[in-house]
Write an enzyme that holds these catalytic residues in place. Structure first.
Site, PDB file in Angstrom:
ATOM      1  N   GLU A   1      -2.364  -9.038   3.130  1.00 18.08           N
ATOM      2  CA  GLU A   1      -2.655  -9.532   4.478  1.00 18.08           C
ATOM      3  C   GLU A   1      -4.147  -9.535   4.766  1.00 18.08           C
ATOM      4  O   GLU A   1      -4.593 -10.065   5.778  1.00 18.08           O
ATOM      5  CB  GLU A   1      -1.893  -8.705   5.513  1.00 18.08           C
ATOM      6  CG  GLU A   1      -2.450  -7.332   5.848  1.00 18.08           C
ATOM      7  CD  GLU A   1      -2.122  -6.251   4.829  1.00 18.08           C
ATOM      8  OE1 GLU A   1      -1.660  -6.593   3.717  1.00 18.08           O
ATOM      9  OE2 GLU A   1      -2.345  -5.062   5.123  1.00 18.08           O
TER      10      GLU A   1
ATOM     11  N   HIS B   1      -3.866  -5.081  -0.357  1.00 17.79           N
ATOM     12  CA  HIS B   1      -3.470  -5.593   0.953  1.00 17.79           C
ATOM     13  C   HIS B   1      -3.473  -7.118   0.952  1.00 17.79           C
ATOM     14  O   HIS B   1      -4.515  -7.725   1.207  1.00 17.79           O
ATOM     15  CB  HIS B   1      -4.422  -5.075   2.030  1.00 17.79           C
ATOM     16  CG  HIS B   1      -4.260  -3.617   2.289  1.00 17.79           C
ATOM     17  ND1 HIS B   1      -3.341  -3.126   3.179  1.00 17.79           N
ATOM     18  CD2 HIS B   1      -4.863  -2.546   1.738  1.00 17.79           C
ATOM     19  CE1 HIS B   1      -3.395  -1.816   3.183  1.00 17.79           C
ATOM     20  NE2 HIS B   1      -4.302  -1.429   2.318  1.00 17.79           N
TER      21      HIS B   1
ATOM     22  N   CYS C   1       0.840  -1.201   0.000  1.00 17.51           N
ATOM     23  CA  CYS C   1       0.000   0.000   0.000  1.00 17.51           C
ATOM     24  C   CYS C   1       0.876   1.252   0.000  1.00 17.51           C
ATOM     25  O   CYS C   1       1.624   1.469  -0.956  1.00 17.51           O
ATOM     26  CB  CYS C   1      -0.996  -0.035   1.148  1.00 17.51           C
ATOM     27  SG  CYS C   1      -2.362   1.111   0.925  1.00 17.51           S
TER      28      CYS C   1
END
Lengths: 214, 289
Positions: free
Chosen positions: A189, A187, A83
């Site tokens: 994650e 993202h 990001c």
């Protein structure tokens, strides 16, 4: 054999816990750290980040970690920016004035200007088109995989460094790569199994053990 | 292409996920981290965790609980409940939340929305608005005073977006627990009032309600709370039915149900015996990432 060691660079911005959770889930020794020693010992570096570009860049400079990270990169240690952590790799950003970035991948961070009817931020799940077929990031996911995006600015770089794009009325840079220096706008994650596959691809290319019993 | 989202609300009361009925009665479901883990595996696009009692009790949603939910899931997590300070937002983000929902605080001190957006980015702030119908008219509503606000709904939503909210969550309190379908007029009014994505909560009770909302309004995201609990693969089954209707949703789970049949209640029908017989001899390896 010592476990593969990942340093998640802590410079006081962002959701470090989620990045840590995801990498730990893959079985690697992930450490959130602001220490130069930890950077020097890492087998791979992850540069997370949320929020605005300028404070992120300022905090990273203030952390004194840019030098140690550059030293690791010059020895071939791979780095993944996530990001805003990916945007910091650029030459500069126009977010809230013009600010200089790390300049490790040439390009400019510019505001998304999608056609009317599509708002910013660009938030939600979008499918990516892989431009760099050999990129370890997408070795385990392939074309058309969905990832979770949440951003207002994006990295405009040369085609030679654009690893993947997605479509939001305009073409959005989803991932960049310059040799072992990589970045993703989305993202991983927070992108369920697809995100874990991407992280696994990055770490395996960095020399980490793959899935399976250790 | 950006997909429309199907999100699950984890409504928390006294540390447990509950089903909420009539904006007052609660039925316990179970531990939040377990609900989060299942919803994540079933391919939910986002989790919205709201502590229902925090504002009323003058406290904030538990950071420890948020950390447990974030550790159990791998999906965007928005968190709300009694938030009124930047330090609390910081603690929640560090615990694994991606966004925070502000409701009462955005009315009491609108500048807080701007402050969160400046410090953590506008993508981080979701302004949550409770809505009810007064004599048939949609009105923003204060759940503490149990009274409508003076301001008109569309004006209120535009104000919140102008303050820096990156998304808006509108909840139809008059449909809480009703299961009769979303308030489509509310969704249309909200989505046309602002440019930022609108999430709509309240009223889902059938898998068709979620695609119906996304087809008939500009809402970015259909959120359901009660509806997703107590049914195996509820999210996956809902997405399968949405995709079949042509709604652009993400279907990434191993089980897709794209060839499944459903009954009138939207529940999965048993496959034919010969199909089940053939499946007995199909080995489906578990994916190791």
């Amino acid at each position: 054999m010592s476990r593969f060691r990942v340093c998640i660079v802590d410079y006081e911005v962002g959701n470090l816990r989620s990045v840590h959770n995801a990498i730990s889930r893959l079985g690697y020794d992930a450490r959130v750290s602001d220490s130069a020693d930890e950077v020097r010992r890492a087998d791979a570096l992850v540069l997370p980040g949320v929020g605005a570009f300028e404070p992120a860049m300022r905090q990273l400079s203030a952390s004194g970690l840019i030098g140690p990270i550059e030293a690791r990169l010059s020895r071939g240690t791979p780095l993944l920016g996530i990001c805003v952590g990916m945007q910091l790799l650029a030459t500069d950003s126009e977010e809230n004035g013009l600010h200089r970035g790390l300049g490790w991948i040439p390009g400019h961070v510019r505001r998304l200007r999608p056609p009317s009817g599509l708002g910013v931020p660009h938030v939600g799940w979008n499918d990516v088109r892989v431009l760099l077929p050999g990129s370890p990031l997408f070795a385990r996911t392939g074309d058309g995989t969905h990832f979770y995006f949440d951003h207002t600015y994006h990295f405009e770089c040369g085609v030679e460094h654009a690893a993947a794009t997605c479509d939001y009325g305009v073409t959005v840079t989803a991932a960049v790569q310059r040799e072992r220096l990589m970045g993703v706008q989305f993202h991983p994650e927070k992108s369920q199994a697809a995100g874990l596959r991407l992280l696994r691809g990055f770490f395996v290319a960095a020399g980490a053990p793959g899935p399976g019993p250790c | 292409m950006l997909k429309r989202r199907i999100a699950a609300a984890l409504l928390v009361s006294r540390g447990l996920v509950v089903q909420s009925l009539g904006f007052g009665r609660r039925l316990p479901v179970g531990r939040p981290e377990i609900a989060a883990e299942f919803l994540d595996r079933w391919g939910v696009d986002e989790l919205v965790l709201l502590d229902l009692d925090a504002s009323r009790e003058g406290r904030q949603v538990s950071v420890e609980l948020v950390a447990r939910v974030a550790a159990a899931s791998n999906v965007p997590l928005a968190v709300g409940g009694g938030l009124d300070s930047l330090s609390q937002v910081d603690a929640l983000l560090r615990a694994g939340a991606d966004k925070v929902c502000v409701n009462r605080a955005a009315r009491a001190r609108p500048a807080l929305v701007t402050e969160i957006a400046r410090r953590f980015g506008d993508q981080c702030v979701v302004a949550a608005v409770d809505v009810t119908r007064v004599d048939g008219v949609l009105r923003p509503w204060c759940h503490l005073e149990r009274a409508p606000l003076e301001v008109a709904l569309d004006v209120h939503l535009r104000d919140l977006a102008a303050l820096g909210a990156g998304e808006l969550l509108v909840q139809a309190t008059h449909l809480d627990g009703a299961g009769t379908g979303y308030d489509l007029e509310l969704a249309r009014v909200a989505a046309s009032a602002v440019d930022v994505p609108v999430l709509v909560l309240g009223g889902a009770g059938h898998p068709s309600h979620l695609p119906e909302l996304l087809e008939q309004s500009g809402a970015a995201c259909a959120v359901a709370g009660n509806f997703f609990h107590f049914a195996e693969h509820s999210v996956t089954v809902t997405k399968a039915q949405a995709a079949r209707r042509g709604v652009a949703v993400r279907v990434d789970t191993a089980a897709r149900y794209d060839d499944a049949r459903f009954d009138d209640d939207g529940r999965l029908l048993k496959r034919d015996d010969d199909v089940l017989d053939a499946m007995l001899h199909t080995r489906i390896p578990r994916e190791v990432i």
